[in-house]
Design a protein around this motif. Structure first.
Motif, PDB file in Angstrom:
ATOM      1  N   ALA A   1      -8.398  23.765  -1.268  1.00 18.53           N
ATOM      2  CA  ALA A   1      -9.957  23.926  -0.973  1.00 18.53           C
ATOM      3  C   ALA A   1     -10.351  23.387  -0.084  1.00 18.53           C
ATOM      4  CB  ALA A   1     -10.144  23.217  -1.761  1.00 18.53           C
ATOM      5  N   LEU A   2     -10.059  22.527   0.549  1.00 19.03           N
ATOM      6  CA  LEU A   2     -10.361  21.953   2.360  1.00 19.03           C
ATOM      7  C   LEU A   2     -10.010  23.263   3.652  1.00 19.03           C
ATOM      8  CD1 LEU A   2      -9.226  18.426   2.899  1.00 19.03           C
ATOM      9  CD2 LEU A   2     -11.357  18.885   2.647  1.00 19.03           C
ATOM     10  N   GLU A   3      -8.520  23.986   2.589  1.00 19.99           N
ATOM     11  CA  GLU A   3      -8.557  25.610   4.317  1.00 19.99           C
ATOM     12  C   GLU A   3      -9.975  26.337   4.017  1.00 19.99           C
ATOM     13  OE1 GLU A   3      -5.080  27.736   2.541  1.00 19.99           O
ATOM     14  OE2 GLU A   3      -4.128  25.766   2.038  1.00 19.99           O
ATOM     15  N   VAL A   4     -10.794  26.411   2.762  1.00 18.86           N
ATOM     16  CA  VAL A   4     -11.938  27.246   2.869  1.00 18.86           C
ATOM     17  C   VAL A   4     -13.089  26.394   3.426  1.00 18.86           C
ATOM     18  CG1 VAL A   4     -13.526  28.149   1.800  1.00 18.86           C
ATOM     19  CG2 VAL A   4     -10.680  28.225   1.201  1.00 18.86           C
ATOM     20  N   LEU A   5     -12.909  24.985   3.430  1.00 15.69           N
ATOM     21  CA  LEU A   5     -13.959  24.572   4.585  1.00 15.69           C
ATOM     22  C   LEU A   5     -13.658  24.256   6.405  1.00 15.69           C
ATOM     23  CD1 LEU A   5     -14.637  21.187   2.956  1.00 15.69           C
ATOM     24  CD2 LEU A   5     -16.104  23.777   2.580  1.00 15.69           C
ATOM     25  N   LEU A   6     -12.430  24.275   6.573  1.00 19.85           N
ATOM     26  CA  LEU A   6     -11.808  23.755   7.892  1.00 19.85           C
ATOM     27  C   LEU A   6     -11.086  24.935   8.987  1.00 19.85           C
ATOM     28  CD1 LEU A   6     -10.155  20.639   6.692  1.00 19.85           C
ATOM     29  CD2 LEU A   6     -12.455  21.262   7.699  1.00 19.85           C
ATOM     30  N   LEU A   7     -10.851  26.019   8.155  1.00 19.83           N
ATOM     31  CA  LEU A   7     -10.259  27.137   8.692  1.00 19.83           C
ATOM     32  C   LEU A   7     -11.070  28.519   8.777  1.00 19.83           C
ATOM     33  CD1 LEU A   7      -6.635  26.875   7.490  1.00 19.83           C
ATOM     34  CD2 LEU A   7      -7.175  25.586   9.696  1.00 19.83           C
ATOM     35  N   SER A   8     -11.350  29.584   9.693  1.00 22.83           N
ATOM     36  CA  SER A   8     -11.578  30.447   9.351  1.00 22.83           C
ATOM     37  C   SER A   8     -10.630  31.011   8.511  1.00 22.83           C
ATOM     38  CB  SER A   8     -12.221  31.048  11.048  1.00 22.83           C
ATOM     39  OG  SER A   8     -10.922  31.709  11.528  1.00 22.83           O
ATOM     40  N   PRO A   9     -11.653  32.214   7.688  1.00 22.83           N
ATOM     41  CA  PRO A   9     -10.877  33.302   6.865  1.00 22.83           C
ATOM     42  C   PRO A   9      -9.345  33.798   7.823  1.00 22.83           C
ATOM     43  CG  PRO A   9     -13.470  33.729   7.342  1.00 22.83           C
ATOM     44  CD  PRO A   9     -13.050  32.457   8.202  1.00 22.83           C
ATOM     45  N   VAL A  10      -9.754  34.456   8.910  1.00 24.06           N
ATOM     46  CA  VAL A  10      -8.423  34.475   9.416  1.00 24.06           C
ATOM     47  C   VAL A  10      -7.519  33.925   9.929  1.00 24.06           C
ATOM     48  CG1 VAL A  10      -9.929  36.805  10.411  1.00 24.06           C
ATOM     49  CG2 VAL A  10      -8.916  34.883  11.441  1.00 24.06           C
ATOM     50  N   GLU A  11      -7.521  32.696   9.641  1.00 23.83           N
ATOM     51  CA  GLU A  11      -6.872  31.729  10.095  1.00 23.83           C
ATOM     52  C   GLU A  11      -6.071  31.061   8.332  1.00 23.83           C
ATOM     53  OE1 GLU A  11      -7.845  28.590  13.191  1.00 23.83           O
ATOM     54  OE2 GLU A  11      -9.468  28.785  12.073  1.00 23.83           O
ATOM     55  N   ARG A  12      -7.015  31.320   7.368  1.00 23.35           N
ATOM     56  CA  ARG A  12      -6.254  30.528   5.911  1.00 23.35           C
ATOM     57  C   ARG A  12      -4.781  31.390   5.027  1.00 23.35           C
ATOM     58  NH1 ARG A  12     -12.439  31.322   4.068  1.00 23.35           N
ATOM     59  NH2 ARG A  12     -13.147  30.036   4.961  1.00 23.35           N
ATOM     60  N   ARG A  13      -4.759  31.028   4.452  1.00 21.13           N
ATOM     61  CA  ARG A  13      -4.084  31.368   3.873  1.00 21.13           C
ATOM     62  C   ARG A  13      -4.318  32.693   2.773  1.00 21.13           C
ATOM     63  NH1 ARG A  13      -0.007  27.322   0.858  1.00 21.13           N
ATOM     64  NH2 ARG A  13      -1.806  25.846   0.831  1.00 21.13           N
TER      65      ARG A  13
ATOM     66  N   VAL B   1       0.849  -1.153   0.288  1.00 21.79           N
ATOM     67  CA  VAL B   1      -0.033  -0.380   0.025  1.00 21.79           C
ATOM     68  C   VAL B   1       0.747   1.065   0.103  1.00 21.79           C
ATOM     69  CG1 VAL B   1      -1.607   1.214   1.594  1.00 21.79           C
ATOM     70  CG2 VAL B   1      -2.039  -0.892   1.727  1.00 21.79           C
ATOM     71  N   ARG B   2       0.529   1.580  -0.875  1.00 20.87           N
ATOM     72  CA  ARG B   2       1.477   3.169  -0.659  1.00 20.87           C
ATOM     73  C   ARG B   2       0.545   4.401  -0.587  1.00 20.87           C
ATOM     74  NH1 ARG B   2       4.500   4.297  -6.166  1.00 20.87           N
ATOM     75  NH2 ARG B   2       6.247   3.365  -4.498  1.00 20.87           N
ATOM     76  N   THR B   3       0.782   5.570   0.397  1.00 19.87           N
ATOM     77  CA  THR B   3      -0.189   6.597   0.938  1.00 19.87           C
ATOM     78  C   THR B   3       0.863   8.156   0.502  1.00 19.87           C
ATOM     79  OG1 THR B   3      -1.118   5.258   2.035  1.00 19.87           O
ATOM     80  CG2 THR B   3      -1.674   7.502   2.398  1.00 19.87           C
ATOM     81  N   PRO B   4       0.420   8.200  -0.015  1.00 19.97           N
ATOM     82  CA  PRO B   4       1.351  10.030  -0.257  1.00 19.97           C
ATOM     83  C   PRO B   4       0.081  10.846  -0.021  1.00 19.97           C
ATOM     84  CG  PRO B   4       0.033   9.118  -2.769  1.00 19.97           C
ATOM     85  CD  PRO B   4       0.272   8.631  -2.139  1.00 19.97           C
ATOM     86  N   ALA B   5       0.778  12.146   1.015  1.00 19.08           N
ATOM     87  CA  ALA B   5      -0.376  12.894   1.481  1.00 19.08           C
ATOM     88  C   ALA B   5       0.146  14.514   1.528  1.00 19.08           C
ATOM     89  CB  ALA B   5      -0.048  13.071   2.543  1.00 19.08           C
ATOM     90  N   ALA B   6      -0.803  15.301   1.386  1.00 19.46           N
ATOM     91  CA  ALA B   6      -0.737  16.686   1.481  1.00 19.46           C
ATOM     92  C   ALA B   6      -1.188  17.466   2.504  1.00 19.46           C
ATOM     93  CB  ALA B   6      -1.362  17.714   0.317  1.00 19.46           C
ATOM     94  N   PRO B   7      -0.115  18.342   3.127  1.00 21.31           N
ATOM     95  CA  PRO B   7      -0.578  19.334   3.898  1.00 21.31           C
ATOM     96  C   PRO B   7      -1.946  20.030   3.668  1.00 21.31           C
ATOM     97  CG  PRO B   7       0.918  20.451   3.538  1.00 21.31           C
ATOM     98  CD  PRO B   7       1.051  18.704   2.575  1.00 21.31           C
ATOM     99  N   VAL B   8      -2.719  20.445   4.837  1.00 21.76           N
ATOM    100  CA  VAL B   8      -3.301  21.264   4.929  1.00 21.76           C
ATOM    101  C   VAL B   8      -2.880  22.971   5.882  1.00 21.76           C
ATOM    102  CG1 VAL B   8      -6.171  22.494   5.384  1.00 21.76           C
ATOM    103  CG2 VAL B   8      -5.542  19.981   4.829  1.00 21.76           C
ATOM    104  N   LEU B   9      -2.757  23.524   4.741  1.00 20.29           N
ATOM    105  CA  LEU B   9      -1.543  24.405   5.503  1.00 20.29           C
ATOM    106  C   LEU B   9      -2.455  26.076   6.078  1.00 20.29           C
ATOM    107  CD1 LEU B   9       1.484  24.926   3.187  1.00 20.29           C
ATOM    108  CD2 LEU B   9       0.953  23.652   5.771  1.00 20.29           C
ATOM    109  N   ASP B  10      -2.146  26.392   7.239  1.00 17.69           N
ATOM    110  CA  ASP B  10      -2.387  28.270   7.653  1.00 17.69           C
ATOM    111  C   ASP B  10      -2.165  28.927   6.951  1.00 17.69           C
ATOM    112  OD1 ASP B  10      -0.315  27.834   9.661  1.00 17.69           O
ATOM    113  OD2 ASP B  10      -2.524  27.359  11.349  1.00 17.69           O
ATOM    114  N   GLY B  11      -2.432  30.128   7.345  1.00 25.35           N
ATOM    115  CA  GLY B  11      -1.895  31.567   7.243  1.00 25.35           C
ATOM    116  C   GLY B  11      -0.516  31.564   7.717  1.00 25.35           C
TER     117      GLY B  11
END
Length: 94
Positions: free
Chosen positions: A78-90, A33-43
């Motif tokens: 795209a998940l940044e928009v769903l999971l972080l408040s506007p002030v926390e986003r990049r 099994v192979r699992t690539p992963a990408a971070p959901v970054l904050d601002g």
């Protein structure tokens, strides 16, 4: 890559992951099994969450890892928009 067990090894592995801007479990957690992963970054550029794609080696081949990572990065952005408040986003990508 084998499981990281040496005391200093986790920091070195994290530095590699930060530099690459992704992580890759290449059979360490499950054989074949192979699992690539990408971070959901904050601002501030900190990884708050991660998006991982897990499949067999026949699907996520060496030649397709970058393809999967590019999609994972797009979804993570795209998940940044769903999971972080506007002030926390990049700021929006240009």
């Amino acid at each position: 890559m084998p499981t990281v067990v040496e005391p200093a090894a986790p920091e070195a592995e994290l530095a590699k992951v930060r530099a690459a801007a992704h992580a890759l479990d290449d059979g360490e957690s499950a054989y074949g099994v192979r699992t690539p992963a990408a971070p959901v970054l904050d601002g501030a550029g900190y990884a708050r969450f991660a998006l991982a794609v897990r499949a067999t080696l026949s699907l996520i081949t060496d030649a397709r890892i970058e393809w999967f990572l590019s999609r994972a990065r797009s979804c993570a952005r795209a998940l940044e928009v769903l999971l972080l408040s506007p002030v926390e986003r990049r700021p929006p990508a240009s």
